[in-house]
Design a protein around this motif. Structure first.
Motif, PDB file in Angstrom:
ATOM      1  N   VAL A 202      58.530 102.388  55.688  1.00  0.00           N
ATOM      2  CA  VAL A 202      58.353 103.673  56.361  1.00  0.00           C
ATOM      3  C   VAL A 202      59.740 104.311  56.309  1.00  0.00           C
ATOM      4  O   VAL A 202      60.697 103.817  56.914  1.00  0.00           O
ATOM      5  N   LYS A 203      59.860 105.364  55.515  1.00  0.00           N
ATOM      6  CA  LYS A 203      61.170 105.968  55.231  1.00  0.00           C
ATOM      7  C   LYS A 203      61.712 106.721  56.454  1.00  0.00           C
ATOM      8  O   LYS A 203      60.967 106.969  57.420  1.00  0.00           O
ATOM      9  N   PRO A 204      62.993 107.113  56.406  1.00  0.00           N
ATOM     10  CA  PRO A 204      63.575 107.791  57.581  1.00  0.00           C
ATOM     11  C   PRO A 204      62.769 108.993  58.085  1.00  0.00           C
ATOM     12  O   PRO A 204      62.685 109.217  59.300  1.00  0.00           O
TER      13      PRO A 204
ATOM     14  N   PHE B  33      68.786  99.201  46.210  1.00  0.00           N
ATOM     15  CA  PHE B  33      67.322  99.128  46.268  1.00  0.00           C
ATOM     16  C   PHE B  33      66.690  99.979  45.172  1.00  0.00           C
ATOM     17  O   PHE B  33      65.728  99.574  44.520  1.00  0.00           O
ATOM     18  N   TYR B  34      67.243 101.172  44.970  1.00  0.00           N
ATOM     19  CA  TYR B  34      66.680 102.102  43.977  1.00  0.00           C
ATOM     20  C   TYR B  34      67.453 102.061  42.652  1.00  0.00           C
ATOM     21  O   TYR B  34      67.449 103.064  41.913  1.00  0.00           O
ATOM     22  N   ALA B  35      68.063 100.930  42.338  1.00  0.00           N
ATOM     23  CA  ALA B  35      68.901 100.807  41.132  1.00  0.00           C
ATOM     24  C   ALA B  35      68.172 101.240  39.852  1.00  0.00           C
ATOM     25  O   ALA B  35      68.798 101.785  38.944  1.00  0.00           O
ATOM     26  N   VAL B  36      66.847 101.008  39.779  1.00  0.00           N
ATOM     27  CA  VAL B  36      66.110 101.396  38.561  1.00  0.00           C
ATOM     28  C   VAL B  36      66.122 102.913  38.343  1.00  0.00           C
ATOM     29  O   VAL B  36      65.863 103.374  37.233  1.00  0.00           O
ATOM     30  N   HIS B  37      66.406 103.664  39.401  1.00  0.00           N
ATOM     31  CA  HIS B  37      66.414 105.127  39.272  1.00  0.00           C
ATOM     32  C   HIS B  37      67.821 105.691  39.068  1.00  0.00           C
ATOM     33  O   HIS B  37      67.990 106.912  38.991  1.00  0.00           O
ATOM     34  N   ARG B  38      68.824 104.791  38.987  1.00  0.00           N
ATOM     35  CA  ARG B  38      70.201 105.260  38.783  1.00  0.00           C
ATOM     36  C   ARG B  38      70.257 106.112  37.507  1.00  0.00           C
ATOM     37  O   ARG B  38      69.665 105.756  36.487  1.00  0.00           O
TER      38      ARG B  38
ATOM     39  N   ALA C 267      68.026 112.503  37.983  1.00  0.00           N
ATOM     40  CA  ALA C 267      68.522 113.696  38.692  1.00  0.00           C
ATOM     41  C   ALA C 267      68.416 113.562  40.209  1.00  0.00           C
ATOM     42  O   ALA C 267      69.251 114.080  40.946  1.00  0.00           O
ATOM     43  N   PHE C 268      67.386 112.846  40.672  1.00  0.00           N
ATOM     44  CA  PHE C 268      67.156 112.781  42.120  1.00  0.00           C
ATOM     45  C   PHE C 268      67.837 111.580  42.799  1.00  0.00           C
ATOM     46  O   PHE C 268      67.713 111.410  44.009  1.00  0.00           O
ATOM     47  N   PHE C 269      68.566 110.756  42.028  1.00  0.00           N
ATOM     48  CA  PHE C 269      69.115 109.504  42.576  1.00  0.00           C
ATOM     49  C   PHE C 269      70.065 109.745  43.757  1.00  0.00           C
ATOM     50  O   PHE C 269      69.955 109.081  44.802  1.00  0.00           O
TER      51      PHE C 269
ATOM     52  N   SER D 201      70.455 112.382  45.772  1.00  0.00           N
ATOM     53  CA  SER D 201      69.767 112.937  46.934  1.00  0.00           C
ATOM     54  C   SER D 201      68.853 111.888  47.596  1.00  0.00           C
ATOM     55  O   SER D 201      68.815 111.754  48.827  1.00  0.00           O
ATOM     56  N   LEU D 202      68.130 111.122  46.773  1.00  0.00           N
ATOM     57  CA  LEU D 202      67.223 110.086  47.295  1.00  0.00           C
ATOM     58  C   LEU D 202      67.981 109.039  48.110  1.00  0.00           C
ATOM     59  O   LEU D 202      67.564 108.678  49.214  1.00  0.00           O
ATOM     60  N   THR D 203      69.101 108.561  47.581  1.00  0.00           N
ATOM     61  CA  THR D 203      69.826 107.491  48.273  1.00  0.00           C
ATOM     62  C   THR D 203      70.562 108.015  49.519  1.00  0.00           C
ATOM     63  O   THR D 203      70.727 107.288  50.489  1.00  0.00           O
TER      64      THR D 203
ATOM     65  N   LEU E 287      48.170 108.943  53.054  1.00  0.00           N
ATOM     66  CA  LEU E 287      49.308 109.105  53.965  1.00  0.00           C
ATOM     67  C   LEU E 287      50.237 110.229  53.506  1.00  0.00           C
ATOM     68  O   LEU E 287      50.666 111.066  54.304  1.00  0.00           O
ATOM     69  N   ARG E 288      50.550 110.249  52.208  1.00  0.00           N
ATOM     70  CA  ARG E 288      51.500 111.268  51.742  1.00  0.00           C
ATOM     71  C   ARG E 288      50.881 112.662  51.789  1.00  0.00           C
ATOM     72  O   ARG E 288      51.554 113.635  52.144  1.00  0.00           O
ATOM     73  N   ARG E 289      49.630 112.775  51.407  1.00  0.00           N
ATOM     74  CA  ARG E 289      48.969 114.087  51.457  1.00  0.00           C
ATOM     75  C   ARG E 289      48.978 114.620  52.882  1.00  0.00           C
ATOM     76  O   ARG E 289      49.226 115.797  53.144  1.00  0.00           O
TER      77      ARG E 289
ATOM     78  N   ASN F  87      57.635 116.591  50.936  1.00  0.00           N
ATOM     79  CA  ASN F  87      57.844 116.887  49.519  1.00  0.00           C
ATOM     80  C   ASN F  87      57.982 115.574  48.737  1.00  0.00           C
ATOM     81  O   ASN F  87      57.881 114.494  49.320  1.00  0.00           O
ATOM     82  N   ILE F  88      58.234 115.683  47.435  1.00  0.00           N
ATOM     83  CA  ILE F  88      58.247 114.496  46.568  1.00  0.00           C
ATOM     84  C   ILE F  88      59.323 113.485  46.976  1.00  0.00           C
ATOM     85  O   ILE F  88      59.151 112.282  46.801  1.00  0.00           O
ATOM     86  N   GLU F  89      60.437 113.943  47.530  1.00  0.00           N
ATOM     87  CA  GLU F  89      61.482 113.006  47.974  1.00  0.00           C
ATOM     88  C   GLU F  89      61.180 112.481  49.379  1.00  0.00           C
ATOM     89  O   GLU F  89      61.158 111.266  49.601  1.00  0.00           O
ATOM     90  N   ARG F  90      60.925 113.377  50.287  1.00  0.00           N
ATOM     91  CA  ARG F  90      60.640 112.986  51.687  1.00  0.00           C
ATOM     92  C   ARG F  90      59.144 112.737  51.809  1.00  0.00           C
ATOM     93  O   ARG F  90      58.405 113.551  52.350  1.00  0.00           O
ATOM     94  N   ASN F  91      58.749 111.596  51.269  1.00  0.00           N
ATOM     95  CA  ASN F  91      57.313 111.320  51.169  1.00  0.00           C
ATOM     96  C   ASN F  91      56.871 110.174  52.083  1.00  0.00           C
ATOM     97  O   ASN F  91      55.896 109.493  51.826  1.00  0.00           O
ATOM     98  N   ILE F  92      57.606 109.972  53.155  1.00  0.00           N
ATOM     99  CA  ILE F  92      57.360 109.102  54.323  1.00  0.00           C
ATOM    100  C   ILE F  92      57.184 107.605  54.103  1.00  0.00           C
ATOM    101  O   ILE F  92      57.441 106.817  55.003  1.00  0.00           O
ATOM    102  N   VAL F  93      56.731 107.218  52.903  1.00  0.00           N
ATOM    103  CA  VAL F  93      56.439 105.786  52.736  1.00  0.00           C
ATOM    104  C   VAL F  93      56.672 105.368  51.284  1.00  0.00           C
ATOM    105  O   VAL F  93      56.505 106.166  50.361  1.00  0.00           O
ATOM    106  N   HIS F  94      57.109 104.129  51.129  1.00  0.00           N
ATOM    107  CA  HIS F  94      57.313 103.540  49.799  1.00  0.00           C
ATOM    108  C   HIS F  94      56.434 102.306  49.661  1.00  0.00           C
ATOM    109  O   HIS F  94      56.190 101.603  50.634  1.00  0.00           O
ATOM    110  N   GLY F  95      55.998 102.040  48.428  1.00  0.00           N
ATOM    111  CA  GLY F  95      55.293 100.791  48.137  1.00  0.00           C
ATOM    112  C   GLY F  95      55.659 100.320  46.740  1.00  0.00           C
ATOM    113  O   GLY F  95      55.787 101.149  45.820  1.00  0.00           O
TER     114      GLY F  95
HETATM  115  P1  CMP Z   1      59.278 105.922  46.087  1.00  0.00           P
HETATM  116  O1  CMP Z   1      57.873 105.470  46.000  1.00  0.00           O
HETATM  117  O2  CMP Z   1      60.111 105.387  47.190  1.00  0.00           O
HETATM  118  O3  CMP Z   1      60.018 105.625  44.693  1.00  0.00           O
HETATM  119  C1  CMP Z   1      61.130 106.353  44.245  1.00  0.00           C
HETATM  120  C2  CMP Z   1      61.379 107.562  45.089  1.00  0.00           C
HETATM  121  O4  CMP Z   1      62.152 108.558  44.455  1.00  0.00           O
HETATM  122  C3  CMP Z   1      60.058 108.258  45.360  1.00  0.00           C
HETATM  123  O5  CMP Z   1      59.272 107.513  46.230  1.00  0.00           O
HETATM  124  C4  CMP Z   1      60.528 109.590  45.871  1.00  0.00           C
HETATM  125  O6  CMP Z   1      60.974 109.520  47.225  1.00  0.00           O
HETATM  126  C5  CMP Z   1      61.735 109.815  44.971  1.00  0.00           C
HETATM  127  N1  CMP Z   1      61.387 110.653  43.811  1.00  0.00           N
HETATM  128  C6  CMP Z   1      60.638 110.321  42.759  1.00  0.00           C
HETATM  129  N2  CMP Z   1      60.551 111.334  41.878  1.00  0.00           N
HETATM  130  C7  CMP Z   1      61.278 112.336  42.417  1.00  0.00           C
HETATM  131  C8  CMP Z   1      61.586 113.641  41.999  1.00  0.00           C
HETATM  132  N3  CMP Z   1      61.131 114.143  40.855  1.00  0.00           N
HETATM  133  N4  CMP Z   1      62.359 114.393  42.810  1.00  0.00           N
HETATM  134  C9  CMP Z   1      62.834 113.891  43.976  1.00  0.00           C
HETATM  135  N5  CMP Z   1      62.581 112.631  44.416  1.00  0.00           N
HETATM  136  C10 CMP Z   1      61.809 111.867  43.655  1.00  0.00           C
END
Ligand code: CMP
Length: 139
Positions: free
Chosen positions: A8-10, A48-53, A56-58, A60-62, A101-103, A108-116
């Motif tokens: 459950v994200k911040p 945790f999100y090393a695969v996304h390093r 573009a969103f890395f 801001s996401l971290t 849950l996300r709907r 938005n795509i970054e602040r999407n409340i939950v990860h799995g």
């Molecule tokens: P999550 O399921 O935690 O996995 C990676 C996270 O990166 C994702 O949820 C979003 O919070 C974020 N994310 C993925 N794609 C984008 C994007 N295009 N723009 C911003 N954030 C993204």
């Protein structure tokens, strides 16, 4: 039986959605076998999100993921990975199915409340990132 890691994200924590997220999971046959509240620092969020390093969103996401506490949990059940992802809905809440849950709750795509976790190997890495063997309770 399969295990997955959910967060459950911040934004989910600040919107008081911890109970709602757990209720959806438990109500759909998933068992919580590990649970804690933590506040990641920037380096921990990057690890945790090393695969996304490099994406573009890395940055801001971290920054977002280290902006406040989150709740991490290990879930166990049949097809736990796909079931969790179905209940969460698509990453982008605008593309997520009605009733997910996300709907319902994400901004938005970054602040999407939950990860799995998205796959068996990712789940193994992610569970280990937060939990040791003594913190997981399975029959
Ligand atoms: P999550 O399921 O935690 O996995 C990676 C996270 O990166 C994702 O949820 C979003 O919070 C974020 N994310 C993925 N794609 C984008 C994007 N295009 N723009 C911003 N954030 C993204």
């Amino acid at each position: 039986m399969e295990r997955t890691l959910s967060i459950v994200k911040p934004d989910g924590v600040s919107k008081s959605l911890i109970g709602e997220v757990i209720k959806r999971f438990e109500g759909n046959g998933l068992k919580v076998i590990g649970l804690k509240m933590i506040h990641l620092d920037k380096k921990e969020a990057e690890g945790f999100y090393a695969v996304h390093r490099g994406k573009a969103f890395f940055e801001s996401l971290t920054t977002f993921m280290s902006s406040g506490p989150c709740v991490v949990m290990v879930l166990e059940g049949d097809a736990a990975i796909s079931k969790t992802r179905e209940l969460m809905g698509a990453t982008d809440p605008q593309k997520a199915e009605e009733g997910t849950l996300r709907r319902q709750f994400a901004s938005n795509i970054e602040r999407n409340i939950v990860h799995g976790s998205d796959a068996v190997e990712t789940a193994a890495f992610e569970i280990k990132y937060f939990f040791n063997a003594l913190e997981i309770f399975s029959d």
